[in-house]
Enzyme design. Structure first.
Site, PDB file in Angstrom:
ATOM      1  N   LYS A  19       2.287 -85.203  95.484  1.00  7.90           N
ATOM      2  CA  LYS A  19       1.678 -85.937  94.362  1.00  7.90           C
ATOM      3  C   LYS A  19       1.318 -84.976  93.232  1.00  7.90           C
ATOM      4  O   LYS A  19       1.673 -85.195  92.066  1.00  7.90           O
ATOM      5  CB  LYS A  19       0.427 -86.671  94.836  1.00  7.90           C
ATOM      6  CG  LYS A  19      -0.454 -87.199  93.697  1.00  7.90           C
ATOM      7  CD  LYS A  19      -1.809 -87.658  94.208  1.00  7.90           C
ATOM      8  CE  LYS A  19      -2.755 -87.991  93.070  1.00  7.90           C
ATOM      9  NZ  LYS A  19      -2.313 -89.133  92.244  1.00  7.90           N
ATOM     10  N   LYS A 117       7.033-105.028  96.193  1.00 11.34           N
ATOM     11  CA  LYS A 117       6.567-104.603  97.509  1.00 11.34           C
ATOM     12  C   LYS A 117       7.731-104.410  98.475  1.00 11.34           C
ATOM     13  O   LYS A 117       8.702-105.154  98.460  1.00 11.34           O
ATOM     14  CB  LYS A 117       5.618-105.648  98.087  1.00 11.34           C
ATOM     15  CG  LYS A 117       4.353-105.833  97.278  1.00 11.34           C
ATOM     16  CD  LYS A 117       3.390-104.704  97.487  1.00 11.34           C
ATOM     17  CE  LYS A 117       2.070-105.004  96.797  1.00 11.34           C
ATOM     18  NZ  LYS A 117       1.099-103.935  96.970  1.00 11.34           N
ATOM     19  N   ARG A 520       1.573 -92.125  93.286  1.00 11.82           N
ATOM     20  CA  ARG A 520       0.362 -92.927  93.531  1.00 11.82           C
ATOM     21  C   ARG A 520       0.109 -93.011  95.033  1.00 11.82           C
ATOM     22  O   ARG A 520       0.933 -93.511  95.794  1.00 11.82           O
ATOM     23  CB  ARG A 520       0.534 -94.320  92.943  1.00 11.82           C
ATOM     24  CG  ARG A 520      -0.514 -95.313  93.409  1.00 11.82           C
ATOM     25  CD  ARG A 520      -1.616 -95.476  92.415  1.00 11.82           C
ATOM     26  NE  ARG A 520      -2.458 -96.615  92.747  1.00 11.82           N
ATOM     27  CZ  ARG A 520      -3.769 -96.558  92.885  1.00 11.82           C
ATOM     28  NH1 ARG A 520      -4.393 -95.413  92.725  1.00 11.82           N
ATOM     29  NH2 ARG A 520      -4.475 -97.620  93.158  1.00 11.82           N
ATOM     30  N   ASP A 604     -10.217-109.998  92.566  1.00 11.23           N
ATOM     31  CA  ASP A 604      -8.813-109.586  92.609  1.00 11.23           C
ATOM     32  C   ASP A 604      -8.185-109.906  93.958  1.00 11.23           C
ATOM     33  O   ASP A 604      -8.730-109.538  95.006  1.00 11.23           O
ATOM     34  CB  ASP A 604      -8.694-108.079  92.365  1.00 11.23           C
ATOM     35  CG  ASP A 604      -8.891-107.710  90.902  1.00 11.23           C
ATOM     36  OD1 ASP A 604      -8.739-108.593  90.056  1.00 11.23           O
ATOM     37  OD2 ASP A 604      -9.192-106.539  90.629  1.00 11.23           O
ATOM     38  N   GLU A 670       1.259-110.140  87.040  1.00 13.64           N
ATOM     39  CA  GLU A 670       2.225-109.142  86.588  1.00 13.64           C
ATOM     40  C   GLU A 670       3.510-109.860  86.210  1.00 13.64           C
ATOM     41  O   GLU A 670       4.110-110.527  87.036  1.00 13.64           O
ATOM     42  CB  GLU A 670       2.475-108.130  87.710  1.00 13.64           C
ATOM     43  CG  GLU A 670       3.364-106.967  87.317  1.00 13.64           C
ATOM     44  CD  GLU A 670       4.848-107.257  87.475  1.00 13.64           C
ATOM     45  OE1 GLU A 670       5.642-106.580  86.792  1.00 13.64           O
ATOM     46  OE2 GLU A 670       5.217-108.155  88.244  1.00 13.64           O
ATOM     47  N   HIS A 699       2.399 -99.305  84.437  1.00  9.45           N
ATOM     48  CA  HIS A 699       2.923 -98.225  85.263  1.00  9.45           C
ATOM     49  C   HIS A 699       3.815 -97.282  84.466  1.00  9.45           C
ATOM     50  O   HIS A 699       4.207 -96.234  84.958  1.00  9.45           O
ATOM     51  CB  HIS A 699       3.701 -98.792  86.455  1.00  9.45           C
ATOM     52  CG  HIS A 699       2.877 -99.709  87.307  1.00  9.45           C
ATOM     53  ND1 HIS A 699       2.954-101.079  87.217  1.00  9.45           N
ATOM     54  CD2 HIS A 699       1.932 -99.446  88.239  1.00  9.45           C
ATOM     55  CE1 HIS A 699       2.105-101.621  88.060  1.00  9.45           C
ATOM     56  NE2 HIS A 699       1.469-100.662  88.689  1.00  9.45           N
ATOM     57  N   CYS A 731      -1.868-104.902  84.729  1.00 12.82           N
ATOM     58  CA  CYS A 731      -2.720-104.420  85.816  1.00 12.82           C
ATOM     59  C   CYS A 731      -3.805-103.526  85.215  1.00 12.82           C
ATOM     60  O   CYS A 731      -3.931-103.406  83.999  1.00 12.82           O
ATOM     61  CB  CYS A 731      -1.857-103.657  86.834  1.00 12.82           C
ATOM     62  SG  CYS A 731      -2.522-103.637  88.513  1.00 12.82           S
TER      63      CYS A 731
END
Length: 758
Positions: A19, A117, A520, A604, A670, A699, A731
């Site tokens: 990362k 996802k 992330r 959320d 989104e 993003h 987001c």
């Protein structure tokens, strides 16, 4: 002899080394050579961690996403990126992250690939793009380099690739082409790849086809037969791998494919194992995923061995053992944890420990249980300790759960009645603007949080620092002209961890990081016991923020289903029960906010959809208890209080009726990466409440233009009456920089003002 292998290892490093290297590279703080060296070092560590295995996966490492890796390996690069002059790695990152307009001399602007996802996990992949112009071409240099590096280290290599049928299934057609029409040309490239691997001395290849656990239509089953009839001509041995569920109606045809071995998720498909044994021909390997790759609890070795021994007697050398799926979804090493309660730590196992469990199971089967007597005894002690621990069970929580009824989940009035009262109370303009909750987590914020944890800042100093950040967030939003404000969440490291830290029944690791997407990482909290809220969790911060402005301030809470789906969840009671415990704790928080005159509250549920079972026939059971839990958490408030919910990455078209049953006054979603495509459902379904379709992709560093936002909202207005439309980002903004945020939100507000004039 039992053979043991792994399906994939976490990429990010024990302390998120990948990362930090990626983010330094993206900000030009290190060179590409330095990034590549970090990757090489990590791969060597991963292979060393797996040195007791008979076969080690190679090709599971990725700089960003293994599906995007597969797209580049297959030469399936979006046209907007394929002709750029920079090297392959930079183009790869541009497809993943997008690229903003920089200056007149470097005008290239690249839209990021769509992200969604990975099955029912909290990992995200970059969606492959297909069109009539798609032309596959083998580009396997990176995979081949990894294999050679591993072989030089003495690793017994089993390369890992996503199978051709799953790859097509994961992608999206950009011009309505039938994806299966691309199968023939795609399989040719796989054949070329296998030929290259044979030259490297590869004996086995792991071909991941997780769509085998979904409800496949006949044409997709036919595609499997067609693809593998061709791939079977390669001298390389094919291990076909499924995970995340049961095969069910795909079992028979999967067993009949011309492959050399089949892996199943024996955590979820245990009841199918005997049928698989009976159905597989005697020349095929059966690999059983007996160690849970999705959760962090110790394997009950004694019980597992009791089940495995007769299977071993039947299969002998044809039995392979592995985790249920890639260990990508669990943290790296429990030994890094120094602050966990000793009892709770004894109940856990991360990736390294899961491979040790695998080794113990193989040793017990190959050499007899007497060879691992001490290890089995220690494991039994840990399993029993968890089962009977007073840390796990709370009588008051169980009593409250028993009293839950449907009335708790009902609002006082329907939406039409509520919206009149809310409209009078808030007096918002058409196209009201808001954000999803978080603002940039600056270095100063992270440093203050770090210093507070170490005791370098007192509670008072920390509070003043966070209040200063909240004050700045409020001032910025007022200056920009936003209509409904948020406090910016500077005090929150993570939207689930923050709440979990304040709920009994949760525990937290120091280094329990897992990859969500790209660089992330998230550190899922661990639900080990019954859950309740000892005291208010957000009240002080939100009421302080509201005191700074006359505009409405949103209370921000993570919903029960997302808390559940983004945590490592106890495995000793139904998930529905744990979710209901969470909903009662959140309900208490919502009611406290309302009592303090916070009358817009966002709960959320970013992860609602990802909890759906992979088989649609099982969806309704999940949705029934998930929606019930949400309603219990949200619907105790008065009609004047406006409840918002947010869903990111949620392709919700097929669950729109369930979302409507949540009865939130406003839902933000989104949509920008899909160009408002998600709103097509509203041609068929008359959604009754208010919607904020995200107008730009947070993003990506790209700054949305006013015109692009206006255009997106005009598309949305074709589906939703303008009096029920909100304008907001996709987001939260925590990962962005302030300069990006200010520019993007300025354009968003200007677009909203322009829309009102029209």
């Amino acid at each position: 002899m039992v053979t043991i292998h792994n399906l994939g290892f976490p990429r990010i490093g024990r302390h998120r080394e990948l990362k930090f290297a990626l983010e330094k590279y993206w900000s030009n703080a290190i060179s590409q050579d330095e990034l590549l060296q970090t990757a090489s070092t990590l791969c060597k560590q991963y292979w060393q961690n797996q040195n007791k295995l008979d076969w080690v996966p190679v090709g599971d490492f990725s700089f960003y996403d293994h599906v995007l890796d597969m797209s580049f390996l297959l030469g399936n690069i979006p046209k907007r990126a394929e002709n750029l002059s920079d090297n392959e790695l930079d183009n790869y990152f541009r497809v993943a992250r997008g690229r903003a307009f920089i200056n007149e001399s470097e005008r290239t602007c690249i839209q990021a690939g769509e992200m969604t996802k990975w099955f029912d996990t909290n990992y995200h992949y970059i969606v492959p793009e297909f069109s009539q112009e798609t032309n596959f071409a083998l580009q396997a240099q990176r995979l081949i380099a990894q294999i050679r590096q591993a072989q030089a280290q003495g690793v017994k290599v089993k390369p890992v690739v996503i199978g051709p049928v799953t790859y097509l299934w994961l992608g999206k057609s950009k011009d309505k082409i039938n994806k299966l029409d691309l199968l023939d040309s795609l399989v040719k490239v796989y054949t070329q790849l296998f030929d290259e691997l044979v030259k490297l001395g590869i004996e086995w290849i792991q071909v991941d086809e997780p769509i085998l656990v979904t409800e496949l239509e006949t044409d997709w089953q036919v595609a499997f037969r067609k693809a593998y009839d061709i791939l079977a001509n390669s001298p390389i041995k094919l291990l076909l791998v499924s995970y995340f569920g049961t095969l069910q109606d795909n079992l028979s045809f999967a067993c009949g494919l011309p492959i050399d071995g089949l892996h199943i998720d024996a955590i979820n498909a245990k009841d199918e194992v005997q049928l698989l044994i009976d159905s597989l021909s005697d020349d095929k390997i059966l690999s059983l995923g007996v160690v849970n790759g999705r959760n962090i609890w110790k394997t009950d070795l004694s019980t597992t061995l009791l089940w495995l021994e007769p299977i071993h007697q039947q299969l002998q050398n044809r039995l392979w053992l592995a985790p249920s799926c890639s260990l990508l979804h669990v943290p790296v090493d429990l030994d890094s944890e120094q602050e966990l309660n000793d009892d709770i730590k004894s109940w856990l196992g991360f990736a390294v420990q899961k491979l040790e469990e695998l080794s113990l199971l193989a040793q017990a089967l190959n050499q007899g249980q007497a060879s691992v007597t001490k290890e089995i005894a220690n494991n039994i002690d840990a399993i029993n300790s968890k089962k009977y621990s007073p840390l796990v069970h709370n009588a008051k929580v169980k009593e409250r759960i028993a009293k839950v009824n449907d009335e708790l989940g009902n609002r006082q009035s329907d939406y039409k009645s509520r919206t009149k009262l809310q409209s009078e109370k808030f007096n918002l303009p058409l196209y009201p603007t808001t954000t999803i909750g978080s603002f940039p987590q600056t270095l100063e914020i992270r440093q203050a949080r770090h210093d507070y944890k170490l005791g370098k800042l007192s509670a008072e100093q920390y509070m003043q620092t966070m209040r200063s950040e909240i004050r700045y967030c409020v001032q910025v939003q007022e200056h920009l002209g936003l209509d409904v404000l948020v406090h910016g969440e500077p005090e929150r490291n993570d939207m689930v961890e923050y709440f979990g830290q304040q709920l009994s029944g949760y525990v937290f690791s120091q280094f329990g990081w897992v990859q969500s997407y790209g660089s992330r990482c998230v550190k899922p909290p661990i639900i080990f016991g019954d859950i309740f809220r000892p005291k208010p969790m957000t009240l002080d911060w939100i009421t302080y923020a509201q005191s700074l402005t006359n505009k409405p301030m949103k209370g921000m809470i993570t919903g029960p289903v997302t808390m559940l789906n983004w945590s490592f969840v106890r495995d000793d009671q139904p998930r529905a029960t744990t979710c209901l415990q969470l909903s009662l704790a959140i309900r208490d928080e919502v009611l406290d906010l309302e009592k303090s005159n916070i009358n817009i509250i966002q709960i959320d549920e970013a992860a609602l959809r990802e909890g759906l079972p992979l088989r649609k026939s099982q969806w309704q059971t999940y949705l029934d208890w998930a929606i019930r839990a949400y309603r219990v958490s949200a619907n105790g408030v008065s009609d004047e209080t406006q409840i918002h919910t947010h869903m990111c990455y949620s392709e919700f078209n097929d669950i729109i009726e369930a979302i409507a049953q949540m009865d939130a006054d406003v839902i933000t979603i989104e949509t920008s990466r899909s160009d408002m495509e998600l709103l097509d459902i509203f041609d068929e379904f008359d959604y009754p409440n208010e919607i904020g379709p995200g107008v730009y992709d947070i993003h990506s560093p790209n700054i949305p233009s006013v015109d692009s936002i206006v255009e997106l909202m005009q598309k949305a207005a074709k589906y939703i009456p303008i009096k029920r439309l909100w304008v907001n980002p996709d987001c939260g903004l925590k990962t962005r920089h302030w300069d990006e945020v200010n520019l993007a939100l300025t354009n968003m507000v200007l677009a909203s003002q322009q829309l009102r004039k029209n």
